[in-house]
Design an enzyme around this catalytic site. Structure first.
Site, PDB file in Angstrom:
ATOM      1  N   ASP A  52      -3.726 -29.890 -22.504  1.00  0.00           N
ATOM      2  CA  ASP A  52      -4.803 -30.258 -21.591  1.00  0.00           C
ATOM      3  C   ASP A  52      -4.346 -31.316 -20.598  1.00  0.00           C
ATOM      4  O   ASP A  52      -3.279 -31.901 -20.727  1.00  0.00           O
ATOM      5  CB  ASP A  52      -5.999 -30.811 -22.391  1.00  0.00           C
ATOM      6  N   ARG A  69      -0.469 -24.441 -24.716  1.00  0.00           N
ATOM      7  CA  ARG A  69      -1.063 -25.031 -23.522  1.00  0.00           C
ATOM      8  C   ARG A  69      -1.569 -26.428 -23.850  1.00  0.00           C
ATOM      9  O   ARG A  69      -2.256 -26.619 -24.858  1.00  0.00           O
ATOM     10  CB  ARG A  69      -2.224 -24.163 -23.023  1.00  0.00           C
ATOM     11  N   ARG A 125      -7.104 -33.743 -31.125  1.00  0.00           N
ATOM     12  CA  ARG A 125      -7.854 -34.888 -30.613  1.00  0.00           C
ATOM     13  C   ARG A 125      -9.155 -35.084 -31.388  1.00  0.00           C
ATOM     14  O   ARG A 125      -9.592 -36.222 -31.613  1.00  0.00           O
ATOM     15  CB  ARG A 125      -8.132 -34.710 -29.124  1.00  0.00           C
TER      16      ARG A 125
END
Length: 259
Positions: free
Chosen positions: A52, A50, A202
């Site tokens: 973001d 998945r 990130r």
């Protein structure tokens, strides 16, 4: 029911992430809506991971079941037709065995993060890189990244909203490349692991950037990791520069199509 795997590219800037969610447009929803036109019984699709909101896809993989067999070239073309004008493209489609699972049979996931270090505002790459307005020291960043390789508790580098049962992960590679441009440099962070925590890539890049800018010493990355404390992390890099690049399977279902 025949099962198919697809490889997907997408510009994530227009979407609220991969996963279908109420009242928000997602990449999963767009593909499922296109698939439903071809086969109303197809149901949901399962992805390798998945992403973001704002994160891009270069080699996302998903699988789904159909009521009848399709020619894969025709199926890919039909899906792309019904996906218009969304910036989403099915770039490969192959039949797979019933036990193939895009998420659970994946051996590795590869992410790319792009950082553009230059002072003038960006134009053509806006939304596709993270811009910083100062030079970055690639040797220092590589030194700092070494502390993150291996099997560790990555509590410091995961979102407080992460739903994973354990913060333990094995990071196989962080490879940093510098591409010198007429006005500044673009840095590519290649990150490879079997699985990742929410916001892990990130968080890692945002922390390593602190080292490259000279605000952190390289050894502070190891200290942040050992702290197992989210507050010890550097800033989380923006989603613009992140790409879900590649998924490794053994055997590779796309090998037959010449990938």
């Amino acid at each position: 029911m025949p099962r198919y795997a697809i490889k997907i590219e997408y510009n994530g800037g227009a979407y609220h992430g991969w996963q279908r969610q109420p009242d928000q447009t997602s990449i999963q929803q767009c593909i499922e809506d296109a698939l439903a036109i071809l086969d109303p019984t197809a149901g949901s699709i399962v992805a390798a991971g998945r992403t973001d909101a704002g994160v891009h896809g270069l080699g996302q993989v998903a699988h789904f079941d159909m009521a009848k067999e399709w020619d894969t070239f025709a199926l890919m073309g039909a899906l792309n037709f019904h996906l218009k004008p969304n910036p989403i493209a099915i770039v490969e489609c192959v039949p797979v065995a019933d036990d193939f699972h895009a998420r659970y049979t994946a051996k590795e996931r590869h992410y790319l993060f792009r950082v553009l270090a230059r002072r003038p505002p960006i134009t053509h790459l806006r939304g596709f890189v993270w811009q910083v307005n100062f030079p970055l020291d690639i040797d220092a960043m590589r030194e700092g990244a070494k502390h993150l390789i291996g099997h560790h508790d990555f509590t410091t580098f995961r979102s407080t909203m992460c739903q994973a049962d354990s913060p333990m992960r094995t990071l196989d590679e962080i490879r940093i490349e510098e591409h010198v441009l007429p006005y500044g440099s673009e840095f590519h962070f290649h990150v490879r692991a079997r699985s990742f925590l929410h916001n892990q890539v990130r968080s890692l890049v945002g922390t390593i950037e602190r080292v490259g800018s000279g605000r952190w010493a390289p050894e502070r990355v190891g200290e942040a990791l050992a702290a197992c404390d989210r507050t010890a992390c550097g800033p989380v890099a923006p989603s613009d520069g992140l790409y879900f690049q590649h998924v490794v399977y053994d055997p590779d279902p796309f090998a037959v199509s010449g990938d």
